[in-house]
Design an enzyme around this catalytic site. Structure first.
Site: not given
Length: 697
Positions: A390-392, A394
C-alpha cells in the site's frame, strides 16, 4: 698281492673324503657369502620391511562457535554430553566388528524405539550369516559361485536366508545389531558415533573402564546446541545436522573439497548455515602409527583443535523479546475484539534496523494458530513472505516523479476521483482537494500518485472518462527507480535465502496506477525496511546484516576473545536522485507523523524522539465459499530522530478488516520501546541484568 690291493683302497678313501669335504666347504662358503651380502648390503632394507609401519591421520570434531547479541548476551551455547564412538583400524573385518559390538552391548543399552526399529531385515540376515558362516556359505554351490563376483555371492547367500530364520532374535541380539549397524558406517580411522543421546554416567563409566577389551571404542564427549533465550530468535539462528545425518547430501562435494568428513555436523539452516565456515572451528588432527597387521602402535596430536569462532550479532535480544511481545499483544487484541470480522488476520511482522549501518536490531514475526489457539514465532516471514504494502511506498513514487521530470518539487494536483474509460473509478481514501507533494505524502493522496504514473506512462493531459495514452515501458522505468531503494530486488541480507517479491505480469495503464500506490507488486518487510532506511540515510542504500563481528575463541568459556573480523557498513548504492528531492520526501514523511493532517499524527505527533514515516493500506482479495472478500494489508515504515536517524522500522499486518489501526499501534510501541531501552542503558539502575530464560513469544 692281496696286501698291496688293501693299501691301494686305503689310499683312495681319504682322497674321496677330501673331495667331499671340499665340496661341503665350498657350499658353506657360498652360504656364508650370501648371508654376508644380505646382512651387510641389504640388511637395513630388510629390517625396515620387518619393522614397516604406516602413518595415518584422523580428525576429531571440536565444539562450534557460540553466538551473542550486540550487548554480549549469550544466544547460542554448547552443552556437552557423553558420547560413545567407534574408530576402526585398517582392514578390520565384519566378524571383528561383531565381536566388539557384542562386548559393547554388555555395557550400553540401545533399547530405544528408534534404535531397535532401525534394525532392518538385511541387518538381521547379516548377523545370522556371521554367526552361522559355514552353513550360510553352503547355500551357494561351487558351480554357482564360479561365475559370480564376491559381492554378488554374498548378496545371493543373504537372499537364501529365510525370514523365519531371523524372526526370533532376543532383544539383546537386536541391540548388538543396532550397535554393529552404527559401527558399519564408520570409515577407517574416522570416529563414528555409536550412542550419544541419553548415555548415562553408568554406561560412560563402564565403557571407559573396559576400553582395553573394546578395540576402536572410545568414551568421549560431544556437544549439542543450547538456547538460553528459548524460542526467541531461534528460527533465525537455524539448526545443525545430527550425528547420523552428517554433511548434507545435496552439498556433499562442496563439503568434502573443504576438508569435511561425511559424518561431520554442519549448519543446515539460518545463521548456522550462513556462517558455517566461521562456526565450524579447526578439528584436532591425530597421527596414528599402525603396523603391518593394521594395529595402532602409537598416536600423537599433530594439530591442536580449536573451537569455532564466536559470532557477535547485531540483534538486541531485549528489543527482540519486546517486539515479539508487542506483535503478539496487538494481534491478540484485534482477534479477540472481533473474532469474526478479523477471521483472516493471523500474522504480524516487523524489522527494526539502524538505517546508517544496516545493523538489524530486531527481526520478528508472530502468527496465531486458530486450531491450537496459540501464537508462534514466524520472524522468517519478514524475509520470504511478500505482500502488497500500500501507500508506504509512496515516497519512492514521488521520488520517481521528480527524477523522471514528470513533476516538479511543490507541484500540486486536485485530489478528486480518477475515471479512465472502461475501468472502475479510482480515488484516495477521501477527497483531499488540491494537494502538493508534501501534502500528498502527509495525507496519503492516491490521486497524486496516479498523476505521476499517468505522466510517466506518457499521458500529461488526463481527461475524465477518456482513454490514456500509455507506454508499457513506464513499468520498467518505475521499477528501476524502486529497485534503487531495494524494492523488487534482493536486499543482500546475510541469510541463506530471501524473496525478491513478485512483479505483476500485465503492463497495463490501470496496473501502473495501482503500482504507484503499492497495490500491484509485492515486497517483503525486509525490503520495506531497507527502502525507508535509504530515505532516512540521505539516499544511501546499505546492506542489512545480522553479523557484527567474529571473535576468536578463548579457553575461558564465559568470556569473548579478541576480534577476528568486523563486519562494517556496506553501501550497495546511492539513489540517482538529487538531494533536494530526498529532502522533500523526508519532510513529507515528517508531516505524516507530526502534523495535524498527517495520517499517523495521532500516534506520533507528541513523541520526544522526533519521528517520521509513512502509513500504508492495500486492498487484498480473499475468496470464501465462492465469494470475494476484501481485506486490508496494513503497513507502516518510519525512522527517528528525523534530523539524525538512528533507528528505522517497517511492519506489515496482512488481511485485516477496515476500522483498526494496528499498524500505527505496533509502530508507536516499537519506537517507544527502542528509546526506553536506550535510556535505561544510558542510565542503568542497580539491577541491569537481562533475563535469559522464559519465552516471551
Amino acid at each position: 698281492m692281496v696286501e698291496k690291493k688293501k693299501k691301494k683302497k686305503k689310499s683312495q678313501l681319504p682322497f674321496r673324503l677330501n673331495i667331499l669335504f671340499f665340496i661341503v666347504f665350498l657350499l658353506f662358503s657360498v652360504l656364508i657369502l650370501q648371508l654376508g651380502v644380505v646382512q651387510i648390503l641389504n640388511g637395513e632394507e630388510f629390517q625396515a620391511e620387518i619393522e614397516r609401519t604406516t602413518k595415518d591421520y584422523t580428525e576429531i570434531p571440536v565444539p562450534r562457535g557460540k553466538m551473542y547479541d550486540r550487548n554480549h548476551n549469550l544466544i547460542v551455547d554448547n552443552e556437552a554430553h557423553y558420547s560413545i564412538t567407534y574408530t576402526p583400524a585398517k582392514g578390520i573385518q565384519a566378524i571383528e566388528r561383531l565381536k566388539v559390538a557384542e562386548k559393547l552391548a554388555q555395557y550400553i543399552s540401545m533399547d530405544s524405539n528408534d534404535d531397535l526399529e532401525g534394525v532392518t531385515l538385511r541387518n538381521k540376515k547379516e548377523y545370522w550369516y556371521l554367526k552361522n558362516e559355514e552353513e550360510a556359505k553352503s547355500r551357494l554351490s561351487a558351480e554357482e559361485a564360479e561365475g559370480m563376483e564376491p559381492g554378488e555371492q554374498y548378496n545371493t547367500i543373504l537372499e537364501r536366508i529365510k525370514k523365519t530364520e531371523v524372526d526370533d532374535f532376543t532383544k539383546h541380539q537386536l541391540e548388538v545389531m543396532a550397535i554393529k549397524k552404527e559401527m558399519d558406517k564408520a570409515m577407517t580411522l574416522t570416529p563414528q558415533v555409536i550412542k550419544n543421546e541419553d548415555v548415562t554416567p553408568e554406561e560412560f563409566a563402564k565403557v571407559a573402564e573396559h576400553l582395553g577389551e573394546l578395540p576402536g571404542v572410545n568414551a568421549t564427549t560431544d556437544w549439542d546446541r543450547k538456547y538460553p533465550y528459548d524460542d526467541v530468535f531461534r528460527n533465525f539462528v537455524g539448526s545443525i545436522t545430527s550425528e547420523s545425518q552428517g554433511i548434507l547430501a545435496a552439498k556433499e562435494e562442496y563439503y568434502l573439497t573443504r576438508g569435511y568428513s561425511r559424518n561431520d555436523r554442519v549448519g543446515k539452516s539460518g545463521l548456522e548455515e550462513q556462517y558455517e565456515s566461521l562456526l565450524r572451528g579447526r578439528k584436532e588432527k591425530i597421527q596414528y602409527t599402525t603396523n603391518k597387521q593394521g594395529k595402532v602402535v602409537d598416536s600423537e596430536v599433530a594439530v591442536e583443535g580449536e573451537r569455532g569462532k564466536d559470532l557477535v550479532l547485531t540483534i538486541d535480544m531485549k528489543l527482540q523479546k519486546e517486539v515479539n511481545k508487542i506483535l503478539k499483544e496487538e494481534l491478540n487484541a484485534i482477534i479477540k475484539e472481533n473474532p469474526y470480522k478479523n477471521r483472516y488476520v493471523d500474522t504480524a511482522m516487523a524489522v527494526v534496523m539502524n538505517p546508517q549501518t544496516g545493523e538489524l536490531l530486531s527481526v520478528a514475526g508472530q502468527t496465531y494458530d486458530r486450531v491450537k489457539n496459540e501464537f508462534k514465532p514466524t520472524g522468517l516471514k519478514t524475509l520470504y513472505a511478500a505482500h502488497p504494502p500500500g501507500s508506504a511506498v509512496k515516497g519512492a513514487t514521488v521520488l520517481s516523479g521528480y527524477e523522471s521530470g514528470v513533476i516538479e518539487p511543490g507541484q500540486s494536483f486536485y485530489d478528486a476521483p480518477i475515471k479512465i474509460a472502461g475501468t472502475p473509478e479510482k480515488s484516495s481514501w477521501r477527497n483531499l482537494g488540491r494537494v502538493n507533494d508534501y501534502e500528498a505524502l502527509a495525507q496519503s493522496s492516491n490521486v497524486y500518485m496516479f498523476y505521476i504514473a499517468m505522466r510517466m506512462g506518457g499521458d500529461f493531459n488526463y481527461q475524465r472518462n477518456d482513454k490514456l495514452n500509455f507506454d508499457p515501458s513506464a513499468f520498467r522505468q518505475m521499477r528501476n527507480y524502486f529497485s534503487q531503494f531495494g524494492l523488487g530486488v534482493p536486499t543482500g541480507v546475510d541469510f541463506p535465502y530471501e524473496s525478491a517479491g513478485y512483479e505483476g505480469p500485465a503492463p497495463q495503464a490501470g496496473n501502473l496506477l495501482d503500482f504507484a500506490i503499492g497495490q500491484y507488486d509485492t515486497y517483503t518487510v525486509m525490503q520495506l525496511a531497507q527502502y525507508v532506511s535509504t530515505i532516512a540515510n540521505e539516499g544511501y542504500r546499505v546492506r542489512p546484516h545480522f553479523l557484527k563481528e567474529a571473535r576468536m575463541p578463548v579457553p575461558h568459556e564465559d568470556k569473548l576473545g579478541p576480534v577476528y573480523k568486523s563486519y562494517n557498513t556496506e553501501v550497495l548504492n546511492r539513489i540517482e536522485m538529487d538531494q533536494k528531492y530526498i529532502d522533500r520526501v523526508q519532510e513529507g514523511f515528517r508531516r505524516a507523523f507530526q502534523t495535524p493532517s498527517g495520517t499517523a499524527d495521532g500516534y506520533f505527533a507528541d513523541k520526544p524522539y522526533n519521528p517520521a514515516g509513512k502509513t500504508g493500506t492495500a486492498e487484498f482479495e480473499i475468496y470464501e465459499d465462492g465469494n470475494m472478500i476484501y481485506t486490508e494489508n496494513l503497513s507502516l515504515v518510519g525512522y527517528a530522530p528525523f534530523d539524525k536517524p538512528e533507528v528505522s522500522f517497517a511492519l506489515i499486518v496482512p488481511h485485516t478488516k477496515a476500522g483498526n489501526s494496528i499498524n500505527n499501534k505496533i509502530g508507536e510501541r516499537i519506537l517507544d520501546t527502542y528509546f526506553q531501552l536506550k535510556k535505561e542503558r544510558k542510565n542503568p539502575t542497580k539491577d541491569t541484568s537481562e533475563e535469559q530464560t522464559g519465552n516471551e513469544e
